[in-house]
Design a protein around this motif. Structure first.
Motif, PDB file in Angstrom:
ATOM      1  N   ASP A   1       1.609  -8.523  32.692  1.00 14.84           N
ATOM      2  CA  ASP A   1       1.501  -8.059  31.312  1.00 14.84           C
ATOM      3  C   ASP A   1       1.687  -9.158  30.279  1.00 14.84           C
ATOM      4  O   ASP A   1       1.354  -8.965  29.108  1.00 14.84           O
ATOM      5  N   VAL A   2       2.242 -10.301  30.666  1.00 13.15           N
ATOM      6  CA  VAL A   2       2.559 -11.352  29.708  1.00 13.15           C
ATOM      7  C   VAL A   2       1.718 -12.591  29.994  1.00 13.15           C
ATOM      8  O   VAL A   2       1.665 -13.058  31.143  1.00 13.15           O
ATOM      9  N   ASP A   3       1.079 -13.103  28.962  1.00 12.09           N
ATOM     10  CA  ASP A   3       0.399 -14.401  29.043  1.00 12.09           C
ATOM     11  C   ASP A   3       1.428 -15.439  28.618  1.00 12.09           C
ATOM     12  O   ASP A   3       1.743 -15.565  27.429  1.00 12.09           O
ATOM     13  N   PHE A   4       1.948 -16.187  29.575  1.00  8.96           N
ATOM     14  CA  PHE A   4       3.049 -17.098  29.288  1.00  8.96           C
ATOM     15  C   PHE A   4       2.597 -18.319  28.484  1.00  8.96           C
ATOM     16  O   PHE A   4       3.439 -19.125  28.067  1.00  8.96           O
ATOM     17  N   GLN A   5       1.302 -18.462  28.274  1.00  8.27           N
ATOM     18  CA  GLN A   5       0.820 -19.557  27.436  1.00  8.27           C
ATOM     19  C   GLN A   5       0.715 -19.129  25.971  1.00  8.27           C
ATOM     20  O   GLN A   5       0.900 -19.956  25.072  1.00  8.27           O
ATOM     21  N   ARG A   6       0.438 -17.857  25.723  1.00  7.01           N
ATOM     22  CA  ARG A   6       0.155 -17.410  24.360  1.00  7.01           C
ATOM     23  C   ARG A   6       1.146 -16.392  23.821  1.00  7.01           C
ATOM     24  O   ARG A   6       1.341 -16.312  22.600  1.00  7.01           O
ATOM     25  N   ASP A   7       1.756 -15.616  24.700  1.00  3.44           N
ATOM     26  CA  ASP A   7       2.618 -14.532  24.229  1.00  3.44           C
ATOM     27  C   ASP A   7       4.044 -14.984  23.940  1.00  3.44           C
ATOM     28  O   ASP A   7       4.781 -14.301  23.224  1.00  3.44           O
ATOM     29  N   ILE A   8       4.482 -16.106  24.521  1.00  3.37           N
ATOM     30  CA  ILE A   8       5.855 -16.578  24.348  1.00  3.37           C
ATOM     31  C   ILE A   8       5.963 -17.387  23.053  1.00  3.37           C
ATOM     32  O   ILE A   8       5.188 -18.317  22.824  1.00  3.37           O
ATOM     33  N   GLN A   9       6.946 -17.030  22.225  1.00  2.83           N
ATOM     34  CA  GLN A   9       7.192 -17.725  20.977  1.00  2.83           C
ATOM     35  C   GLN A   9       8.649 -18.190  20.929  1.00  2.83           C
ATOM     36  O   GLN A   9       9.534 -17.547  21.496  1.00  2.83           O
ATOM     37  N   PRO A  10       8.910 -19.325  20.259  1.00  2.50           N
ATOM     38  CA  PRO A  10      10.308 -19.756  20.102  1.00  2.50           C
ATOM     39  C   PRO A  10      11.149 -18.664  19.450  1.00  2.50           C
ATOM     40  O   PRO A  10      10.721 -18.040  18.474  1.00  2.50           O
ATOM     41  N   GLY A  11      12.329 -18.425  20.002  1.00  2.00           N
ATOM     42  CA  GLY A  11      13.197 -17.372  19.492  1.00  2.00           C
ATOM     43  C   GLY A  11      13.113 -16.088  20.287  1.00  2.00           C
ATOM     44  O   GLY A  11      13.940 -15.181  20.093  1.00  2.00           O
ATOM     45  N   ASP A  12      12.126 -15.970  21.193  1.00  2.00           N
ATOM     46  CA  ASP A  12      12.066 -14.810  22.085  1.00  2.00           C
ATOM     47  C   ASP A  12      13.251 -14.860  23.059  1.00  2.00           C
ATOM     48  O   ASP A  12      13.871 -15.919  23.252  1.00  2.00           O
ATOM     49  N   HIS A  13      13.564 -13.723  23.689  1.00  2.00           N
ATOM     50  CA  HIS A  13      14.744 -13.634  24.544  1.00  2.00           C
ATOM     51  C   HIS A  13      14.387 -13.091  25.926  1.00  2.00           C
ATOM     52  O   HIS A  13      13.343 -12.445  26.112  1.00  2.00           O
ATOM     53  N   PHE A  14      15.261 -13.351  26.860  1.00  2.00           N
ATOM     54  CA  PHE A  14      15.159 -12.752  28.188  1.00  2.00           C
ATOM     55  C   PHE A  14      16.560 -12.345  28.646  1.00  2.00           C
ATOM     56  O   PHE A  14      17.569 -12.891  28.190  1.00  2.00           O
TER      57      PHE A  14
END
Length: 499
Positions: free
Chosen positions: A254-267
């Motif tokens: 479900d996640v495109d790790f090249q485009r969907d991840i932004q600085p400040g996101d969390h896990f």
């Protein structure tokens, strides 16, 4: 004139030598002083004086009376107080200090036992257990015996590069054939909690045994902020690379790790750790829960094993499997270097349709099968270089190009599972650098992987959904009870977990 003899002869010569100088006027005074010194050192001096005033006509005093000078090096050997064959007075001979003494063979009890040879060998590419043992010094017959004794506990084919083997060889004895050493012990780890050992008993026979470390399971809750990449941020939070790679695979549908991840996101995740009795983490276990917070949107998933097929899977809170027909990114930790569509070809120099997505990654990076399927083609394919195509169902296929090499055992017709390594990144064919060219084909034609809407996985219902909801409530409870593991206190192989 016959030489002076007797037990005091050597000392006497020393006394006389010190009393004679080049200046005759001082000879008498030095002579008397030497006699006085000799008198002060006990029996030896007494013997020397006795020799001095011994039989008339013999000895150094006679030489002095006759005017015969004594040699200046007389008695110069300070290590010898008497002739080598002189009697000590009690019937025993004095020790022989000559340069070439007579040597008797040593008694058996005076011979130290041979020391065992201890060696730690690291397995290298191409090594086998047989070759390692023979290179250590065993003959092939005994090495083969060791391999066969181990076989019920360990398959020699499972030997890994970098694995360390401890080998102890007993020194050869007169009864050993060809004077070769024999194995006293062989030991190595087959897992972090499992060790196998071959030892030679007092009866001379070899035997193999397995040793296990009792591990306990502890839970760790990890929360992190993504400042650059998920991989780097998870490492700073204390997660090992294997756990991070599993986390990426869980969300890669479900996640495109090249485009969907932004600085400040969390896990966030709840993961098992297997600890030894001292509290050290020897290995990491299953991820029970994970959540990505991307641009404010929560994506939580739970690990659950359905009762019907017993296959572990991850489900969203509604009981829907996150697993899709195909992975969006069949490679970990890569960046998209070229997308789908028209572009100026980097080699040909003119605009050309690019019918796939390129993922730049170092040579040798594993490439994963995007889904379950059958290998349709594998081999060299012109400008594609080393190429694999996998047929997933009646509609979709995926293709992988420019590989440096293929995974072992693959051929046309081979079945592969989603996430299985099928090859490794390279730069074969028409390529300017190491990368994976990835294509999705629908009904035989290349389509944009970013635009494909893959069918969702399994949706739980009835008793299976009720079982999942019970498991979900249990995981939520564990999540609330488990303290957050900070990056500084993150457990590792050499660290004890924080209280």
């Amino acid at each position: 004139m016959p030489p002076a003899t007797g037990p005091g002869n050597a000392l006497l010569k020393t006394i006389v030598r010190h009393s004679i100088e080049d200046r005759p006027s001082r000879r008498a005074g030095r002579f008397l002083a030497s006699v006085a010194v000799a008198a002060l050192i006990g029996l030896g001096a007494g013997v020397g004086v006795a020799s001095l005033f011994g039989t008339p006509g013999h000895g150094p005093q006679a030489d002095l009376a006759a005017g015969t000078p004594l040699p200046l090096d007389a008695g110069a050997d300070d290590n010898t107080l008497a002739d080598a064959d002189a009697d000590t007075g009690d019937g025993e001979k004095l020790a022989d200090d000559s340069a070439d003494p007579t040597v008797e063979p040593p008694a058996p009890e005076d011979i130290a036992a041979g020391q065992a040879e201890h060696e730690v060998v690291s397995v290298e590419q191409g090594d086998t257990l047989m070759s390692i043992l023979t290179e250590a010094g065993l003959d092939r017959t005994e090495a083969y015996e060791v391999v066969e004794i181990l076989r019920p506990l360990f398959n020699p084919r499972d030997l890994r590069v970098g694995q360390e083997l401890t080998i102890v060889l007993a020194p050869a004895t007169a009864a050993d054939d060809e004077n070769l050493p024999r194995l006293a012990e062989l030991a190595f780890d087959t897992d972090v909690d499992r060790r196998v050992r071959v030892t030679r008993g007092t009866d001379g026979q070899l035997s193999a045994a397995e040793e296990r470390t009792e591990l306990t399971v502890a839970l760790t809750r990890v929360i992190g902020t993504i400042d650059d990449s998920l991989f780097a941020s998870a490492g700073r939070a204390g997660l090992p690379p294997a756990v991070t790679a599993e986390l990426i695979r869980m969300f890669s549908y479900d996640v495109d790790f090249q485009r969907d991840i932004q600085p400040g996101d969390h896990f966030e995740l709840l993961v098992e750790r297997h600890q030894d009795p001292d509290g050290r983490t020897l290995k990491w276990g299953d991820i029970l829960y994970a959540k990505m917070i991307l641009s404010g949107d929560d994506l939580p998933i739970y690990r659950h094993i359905p009762g019907d097929d017993k296959i572990p899977d991850f489900f969203n809170p509604k009981g829907e499997s996150v697993r899709k027909a195909l992975l969006r990114t069949p490679i970990d930790g890569a960046r998209i270097s070229s997308g789908f569509g028209m572009r100026r070809h980097p080699v040909l120099g003119y605009s050309k349709m690019h019918k796939g997505i390129d993922f730049a990654a170092p040579t040798g990076t594993p490439i994963l099968a995007a889904g379950d399927g059958t290998v349709d083609k594998i081999g060299r394919a012109g400008s594609y270089g080393n190429y694999i195509r996998i047929r997933h169902d009646g509609r979709y296929s995926t293709a992988y190009a420019h590989l440096s090499r293929f995974a072992k055992g693959l051929k046309p017709g081979s079945r592969v599972r989603q996430g299985q390594t099928i090859g490794y990144v390279g730069t074969t064919g028409r390529s300017t650098g190491p990368h994976l060219h990835y294509e999705i084909l629908a009904a035989g034609a290349q389509v944009n992987p970013q635009g494909v809407k893959f069918q969702s996985g399994r949706k739980l219902a009835g008793k299976e959904l009720a079982s999942f909801n019970a498991r979900k409530r249990e995981i939520d409870r564990l999540l609330a009870e488990t303290p957050v593991q900070s990056a500084m206190a993150a457990p590792g192989p050499d660290k004890k977990p924080a209280p």
